[in-house]
Design a protein around this motif. Structure first.
Motif, PDB file in Angstrom:
ATOM      1  N   VAL A 246       0.880  -1.170   0.000  1.00 47.73           N
ATOM      2  CA  VAL A 246       0.000   0.000   0.000  1.00 47.73           C
ATOM      3  C   VAL A 246       0.914   1.216   0.000  1.00 47.73           C
ATOM      4  O   VAL A 246       1.868   1.283   0.773  1.00 47.73           O
ATOM      5  CB  VAL A 246      -0.913   0.024   1.244  1.00 47.73           C
ATOM      6  CG1 VAL A 246      -1.715   1.332   1.294  1.00 47.73           C
ATOM      7  CG2 VAL A 246      -1.847  -1.169   1.243  1.00 47.73           C
ATOM      8  N   VAL A 247       0.648   2.166  -0.888  1.00 47.75           N
ATOM      9  CA  VAL A 247       1.467   3.371  -0.962  1.00 47.75           C
ATOM     10  C   VAL A 247       0.677   4.544  -0.384  1.00 47.75           C
ATOM     11  O   VAL A 247      -0.463   4.800  -0.788  1.00 47.75           O
ATOM     12  CB  VAL A 247       1.888   3.694  -2.406  1.00 47.75           C
ATOM     13  CG1 VAL A 247       2.662   5.017  -2.458  1.00 47.75           C
ATOM     14  CG2 VAL A 247       2.744   2.567  -2.978  1.00 47.75           C
ATOM     15  N   LEU A 248       1.283   5.231   0.571  1.00 49.91           N
ATOM     16  CA  LEU A 248       0.707   6.442   1.162  1.00 49.91           C
ATOM     17  C   LEU A 248       1.510   7.638   0.667  1.00 49.91           C
ATOM     18  O   LEU A 248       2.741   7.647   0.751  1.00 49.91           O
ATOM     19  CB  LEU A 248       0.772   6.378   2.691  1.00 49.91           C
ATOM     20  CG  LEU A 248       0.135   5.170   3.368  1.00 49.91           C
ATOM     21  CD1 LEU A 248       0.321   5.263   4.886  1.00 49.91           C
ATOM     22  CD2 LEU A 248      -1.349   5.071   3.024  1.00 49.91           C
ATOM     23  N   VAL A 249       0.819   8.647   0.159  1.00 48.95           N
ATOM     24  CA  VAL A 249       1.464   9.844  -0.366  1.00 48.95           C
ATOM     25  C   VAL A 249       0.982  11.042   0.448  1.00 48.95           C
ATOM     26  O   VAL A 249      -0.215  11.336   0.482  1.00 48.95           O
ATOM     27  CB  VAL A 249       1.138  10.059  -1.856  1.00 48.95           C
ATOM     28  CG1 VAL A 249       1.861  11.295  -2.386  1.00 48.95           C
ATOM     29  CG2 VAL A 249       1.503   8.825  -2.679  1.00 48.95           C
ATOM     30  N   GLY A 250       1.908  11.722   1.124  1.00 56.26           N
ATOM     31  CA  GLY A 250       1.533  12.823   1.989  1.00 56.26           C
ATOM     32  C   GLY A 250       2.019  14.167   1.465  1.00 56.26           C
ATOM     33  O   GLY A 250       3.212  14.340   1.179  1.00 56.26           O
ATOM     34  N   CYS A 341       0.916  15.256  -7.804  1.00 52.59           N
ATOM     35  CA  CYS A 341       0.740  14.547  -9.075  1.00 52.59           C
ATOM     36  C   CYS A 341       2.023  13.825  -9.482  1.00 52.59           C
ATOM     37  O   CYS A 341       1.975  12.693  -9.995  1.00 52.59           O
ATOM     38  CB  CYS A 341       0.243  15.495 -10.165  1.00 52.59           C
ATOM     39  SG  CYS A 341       1.439  16.705 -10.774  1.00 52.59           S
ATOM     40  N   ASP A 342       3.187  14.444  -9.238  1.00 47.25           N
ATOM     41  CA  ASP A 342       4.438  13.758  -9.564  1.00 47.25           C
ATOM     42  C   ASP A 342       4.696  12.592  -8.618  1.00 47.25           C
ATOM     43  O   ASP A 342       5.224  11.551  -9.021  1.00 47.25           O
ATOM     44  CB  ASP A 342       5.598  14.752  -9.505  1.00 47.25           C
ATOM     45  CG  ASP A 342       5.695  15.606 -10.768  1.00 47.25           C
ATOM     46  OD1 ASP A 342       5.078  15.238 -11.788  1.00 47.25           O
ATOM     47  OD2 ASP A 342       6.390  16.639 -10.741  1.00 47.25           O
ATOM     48  N   ALA A 343       4.340  12.756  -7.347  1.00 46.97           N
ATOM     49  CA  ALA A 343       4.511  11.656  -6.395  1.00 46.97           C
ATOM     50  C   ALA A 343       3.597  10.483  -6.746  1.00 46.97           C
ATOM     51  O   ALA A 343       3.978   9.315  -6.587  1.00 46.97           O
ATOM     52  CB  ALA A 343       4.231  12.141  -4.972  1.00 46.97           C
ATOM     53  N   LEU A 344       2.407  10.771  -7.241  1.00 51.15           N
ATOM     54  CA  LEU A 344       1.484   9.702  -7.649  1.00 51.15           C
ATOM     55  C   LEU A 344       2.031   8.952  -8.863  1.00 51.15           C
ATOM     56  O   LEU A 344       1.900   7.722  -8.959  1.00 51.15           O
ATOM     57  CB  LEU A 344       0.107  10.289  -7.961  1.00 51.15           C
ATOM     58  CG  LEU A 344      -0.701  10.765  -6.747  1.00 51.15           C
ATOM     59  CD1 LEU A 344      -1.928  11.554  -7.184  1.00 51.15           C
ATOM     60  CD2 LEU A 344      -1.120   9.582  -5.871  1.00 51.15           C
ATOM     61  N   THR A 345       2.637   9.668  -9.779  1.00 51.09           N
ATOM     62  CA  THR A 345       3.265   9.012 -10.932  1.00 51.09           C
ATOM     63  C   THR A 345       4.408   8.114 -10.461  1.00 51.09           C
ATOM     64  O   THR A 345       4.562   6.976 -10.929  1.00 51.09           O
ATOM     65  CB  THR A 345       3.794  10.059 -11.925  1.00 51.09           C
ATOM     66  OG1 THR A 345       2.701  10.864 -12.383  1.00 51.09           O
ATOM     67  CG2 THR A 345       4.469   9.399 -13.107  1.00 51.09           C
ATOM     68  N   LYS A 437      -6.021  12.247 -12.831  1.00 50.86           N
ATOM     69  CA  LYS A 437      -5.386  12.168 -14.141  1.00 50.86           C
ATOM     70  C   LYS A 437      -3.991  11.535 -14.085  1.00 50.86           C
ATOM     71  O   LYS A 437      -3.401  11.240 -15.124  1.00 50.86           O
ATOM     72  CB  LYS A 437      -5.291  13.567 -14.757  1.00 50.86           C
ATOM     73  CG  LYS A 437      -6.637  14.180 -15.137  1.00 50.86           C
ATOM     74  CD  LYS A 437      -6.472  15.591 -15.673  1.00 50.86           C
ATOM     75  CE  LYS A 437      -7.792  16.213 -16.068  1.00 50.86           C
ATOM     76  NZ  LYS A 437      -8.389  15.573 -17.279  1.00 50.86           N
ATOM     77  N   PHE A 438      -3.461  11.328 -12.870  1.00 44.32           N
ATOM     78  CA  PHE A 438      -2.092  10.842 -12.726  1.00 44.32           C
ATOM     79  C   PHE A 438      -2.015   9.453 -12.089  1.00 44.32           C
ATOM     80  O   PHE A 438      -0.912   8.987 -11.802  1.00 44.32           O
ATOM     81  CB  PHE A 438      -1.280  11.844 -11.896  1.00 44.32           C
ATOM     82  CG  PHE A 438      -1.194  13.200 -12.539  1.00 44.32           C
ATOM     83  CD1 PHE A 438      -0.156  13.515 -13.395  1.00 44.32           C
ATOM     84  CD2 PHE A 438      -2.183  14.145 -12.314  1.00 44.32           C
ATOM     85  CE1 PHE A 438      -0.096  14.762 -14.011  1.00 44.32           C
ATOM     86  CE2 PHE A 438      -2.129  15.397 -12.917  1.00 44.32           C
ATOM     87  CZ  PHE A 438      -1.080  15.704 -13.769  1.00 44.32           C
ATOM     88  N   VAL A 439      -3.158   8.805 -11.866  1.00 45.19           N
ATOM     89  CA  VAL A 439      -3.124   7.513 -11.164  1.00 45.19           C
ATOM     90  C   VAL A 439      -3.323   6.320 -12.086  1.00 45.19           C
ATOM     91  O   VAL A 439      -3.092   5.177 -11.667  1.00 45.19           O
ATOM     92  CB  VAL A 439      -4.163   7.467 -10.016  1.00 45.19           C
ATOM     93  CG1 VAL A 439      -3.872   8.544  -9.000  1.00 45.19           C
ATOM     94  CG2 VAL A 439      -5.590   7.605 -10.538  1.00 45.19           C
ATOM     95  N   GLY A 440      -3.737   6.558 -13.322  1.00 46.98           N
ATOM     96  CA  GLY A 440      -3.924   5.451 -14.248  1.00 46.98           C
ATOM     97  C   GLY A 440      -4.916   4.430 -13.722  1.00 46.98           C
ATOM     98  O   GLY A 440      -5.998   4.781 -13.237  1.00 46.98           O
ATOM     99  N   ASP A 441      -4.517   3.156 -13.781  1.00 48.86           N
ATOM    100  CA  ASP A 441      -5.405   2.073 -13.354  1.00 48.86           C
ATOM    101  C   ASP A 441      -5.192   1.668 -11.901  1.00 48.86           C
ATOM    102  O   ASP A 441      -5.809   0.710 -11.427  1.00 48.86           O
ATOM    103  CB  ASP A 441      -5.189   0.844 -14.247  1.00 48.86           C
ATOM    104  CG  ASP A 441      -5.579   1.105 -15.699  1.00 48.86           C
ATOM    105  OD1 ASP A 441      -6.509   1.916 -15.918  1.00 48.86           O
ATOM    106  OD2 ASP A 441      -4.953   0.517 -16.597  1.00 48.86           O
ATOM    107  N   MET A 442      -4.326   2.345 -11.182  1.00 50.98           N
ATOM    108  CA  MET A 442      -4.083   1.965  -9.787  1.00 50.98           C
ATOM    109  C   MET A 442      -5.329   2.220  -8.944  1.00 50.98           C
ATOM    110  O   MET A 442      -5.979   3.261  -9.092  1.00 50.98           O
ATOM    111  CB  MET A 442      -2.922   2.788  -9.206  1.00 50.98           C
ATOM    112  CG  MET A 442      -1.583   2.573  -9.837  1.00 50.98           C
ATOM    113  SD  MET A 442      -0.247   3.469  -8.977  1.00 50.98           S
ATOM    114  CE  MET A 442      -0.701   5.186  -9.263  1.00 50.98           C
TER     115      MET A 442
END
Length: 511
Positions: A246-250, A341-345, A437-442
């Motif tokens: 699981v990825v958490l982005v803060g 958005c860059d961290a999500l990519t 727009k930056f998460v694709g199919d995740m």
């Protein structure tokens, strides 16, 4: 503060030497033959005490009771929620300078979740921020004994509660620190300190590494500040290497002036709280280090300041994100979504089972939900349901918001693939549509914590939310059959770490 769990009925509680004995009285209380039970029964009969959550009767030097002060405290229906409400009402007694050792004793068999709720409520009520005060009094309460009918049966829940306190207080500490004491570099140091805990690793990248990753949106936000950006990557490896994390982005905007689209001066000091999403990720890893659940977790924190100097990005500038998509920056105060958005990519490289970003993203979410619930947006129904259920269990509430494609229409731009804002209407939703727009199919969820991460006014300060929600969600995922079938090897035999219920017998406030 140190927490202990002990088997105590009211007879034994009367012999506990402490500054304050809190006796939790739930509805339908059935007195025993001991002195405290008789006292409670008499107070209830005469109407001097009500079992309604938070109602209380304070007594001093009661005969046959070793405690100097006794607080008979209504516990309502005895649930975790009512227990927390009750102890929050006792905040002034718990924070009093003369209260150094407290015993909290359940007057009847405790319900599921009530022990953890009691631990969290005592910690929350007694919390004191001191880091940047020269003459501040430290937290007076140093020890809390939680008395239950049978300690062995409550030990796991107690340990979870103490670990969660450690995580929440770590998040509160970093959320509360002024921006000059919580720069991106200092935030990275806080993350590195967590790598001392078992199964946690930390990697910190600076401007050169982020440049090589072509994180153009993140770098654009950082351009106006003299403080160098930091991209923090934390890993907790509790399951087999092949288990998807699981990825958490803060969101880690350590101070937000708004940039060239500068904010109004009143309450701008509260923009030090704009890194509370990052602080919550740090807090989750602090708790994971104690709990050691069978799950893999990655934490990503893009940290920088948003400042308005001559190099700062301007309204109308177009930048290229790590994904290759171009963004017209129509408002530099909508910077959180640019670093996220860059961290999500970047998150996609971990092939995650789920991605959850946490951000103080929009004032619109505060208008929509106030300070009670965090906004929840998700492209996956199962993930949304799991997060909302975790929030309900942890009493760290969220509410699912819509993500209809029509809301993205306002993000269209004549000069780039998209703009970074879409007007005032539905602002929290359009911000979420930008991130989508930056998460694709995740499988992805976004928690907008702008209304819940801190309080203003006389109670100004970080709340530590949504650490409770996230830790509960991760614990539930770790208990799933898939996770249990691929558990990593435990720490080596030489490790001094004990099982979670024993190991988490102590929590200290701050970093």
């Amino acid at each position: 503060m140190n927490f202990d769990l002990k088997t105590l009925d009211l007879t034994a509680a009367a012999s506990e030497k402490c500054d304050l004995l809190i006796v939790l009285i739930a509805e339908g209380f059935k007195p025993g033959r001991d002195a405290l039970s008789a006292l409670v029964a008499l107070a209830l009969k005469n109407g001097d005490l009500s079992a309604k959550a938070g109602k209380h009767l304070q007594l001093y030097q009661v005969p046959a009771v070793a405690a100097r002060r006794v607080l008979l405290l209504g516990q309502g229906d005895g649930t975790a929620r009512a227990t927390r409400q009750a102890l929050q009402a006792a905040g002034s007694a718990l924070k009093a300078p003369q209260t150094r050792r407290v015993v909290v004793c359940f007057g009847a068999a405790e319900q599921e979740g009530a022990v953890s709720a009691a631990v969290q409520a005592v910690a929350d009520a007694s919390y004191v921020y001191t880091t940047t005060k020269s003459k501040a009094e430290a937290r007076s309460l140093t020890r809390c004994v939680v008395g239950v009918r049978e300690a062995a049966g409550a030990r796991e829940e107690f340990g979870s509660g103490v670990a969660l306190v450690a995580g929440v207080e770590f998040a509160r500490e970093w959320g509360n620190r002024p921006a000059n004491h919580a720069t991106p570099s200092l935030l990275a140091d806080a993350a590195r300190s967590l790598a001392k805990l078992p199964r946690i690793q930390c990697k910190v990248m600076g401007p050169a590494e982020v440049g090589r990753l072509k994180m153009g949106a993140f770098m654009a936000v950082a351009r106006g500040s003299e403080e160098p950006l930091r991209f923090i990557e934390l890993r907790y490896n509790g399951a087999a290497k092949g288990m998807a994390p699981v990825v958490l982005v803060g969101k880690g905007i350590t101070f937000d002036t708004g940039g060239i689209s500068i904010k109004p001066a009143p309450e701008m000091d509260e923009m030090k709280f704009d890194m509370c999403g990052a602080a919550s990720v740090l807090g989750v890893f602090r708790a994971l280090g104690e709990l050691q659940p069978a799950i893999n977790v990655v934490g990503l924190i893009p940290a920088c300041e948003n400042m308005p100097d001559g190099r700062a990005v301007k309204p109308g500038d177009v930048v290229t994100s790590m994904s290759g998509q171009t963004i017209e920056i129509l408002n530099t105060d909508a910077e959180g979504r640019l670093v996220l958005c860059d961290a999500l990519t970047y998150a996609a490289r971990f092939k995650p089972s789920a991605v959850v970003d946490i951000a103080t993203l929009t004032g619109a979410c505060v208008i929509a939900l106030g300070g009670v619930r965090s906004g929840l947006f998700a492209n996956d129904d199962a993930l949304a349901a799991a997060l909302q259920a975790a929030g309900d269990t942890a009493q760290d509430l969220c509410w699912r918001m819509p993500l209809d494609d029509d809301y993205a229409d306002g993000l269209k731009s004549n000069f780039a693939d998209m703009g970074n804002v879409a007007g005032r209407a539905g602002g929290s939703i359009t911000a979420a549509k930008f991130l989508q727009k930056f998460v694709g199919d995740m499988p992805w969820a976004h928690l907008d914590i702008a209304g819940t991460a801190w309080k203003g006014g006389a109670a100004k300060g970080s709340t530590g939310r949504p650490v409770g929600l996230l830790v509960q969600y991760l614990a539930e995922q770790a208990r799933s059959p898939q996770a249990r079938s691929k558990v990593a090897q435990p720490p080596s035999a030489g490790s001094k770490k004990k099982p979670a219920g024993q190991r988490a017998a102590r929590a200290r406030s701050g970093a």
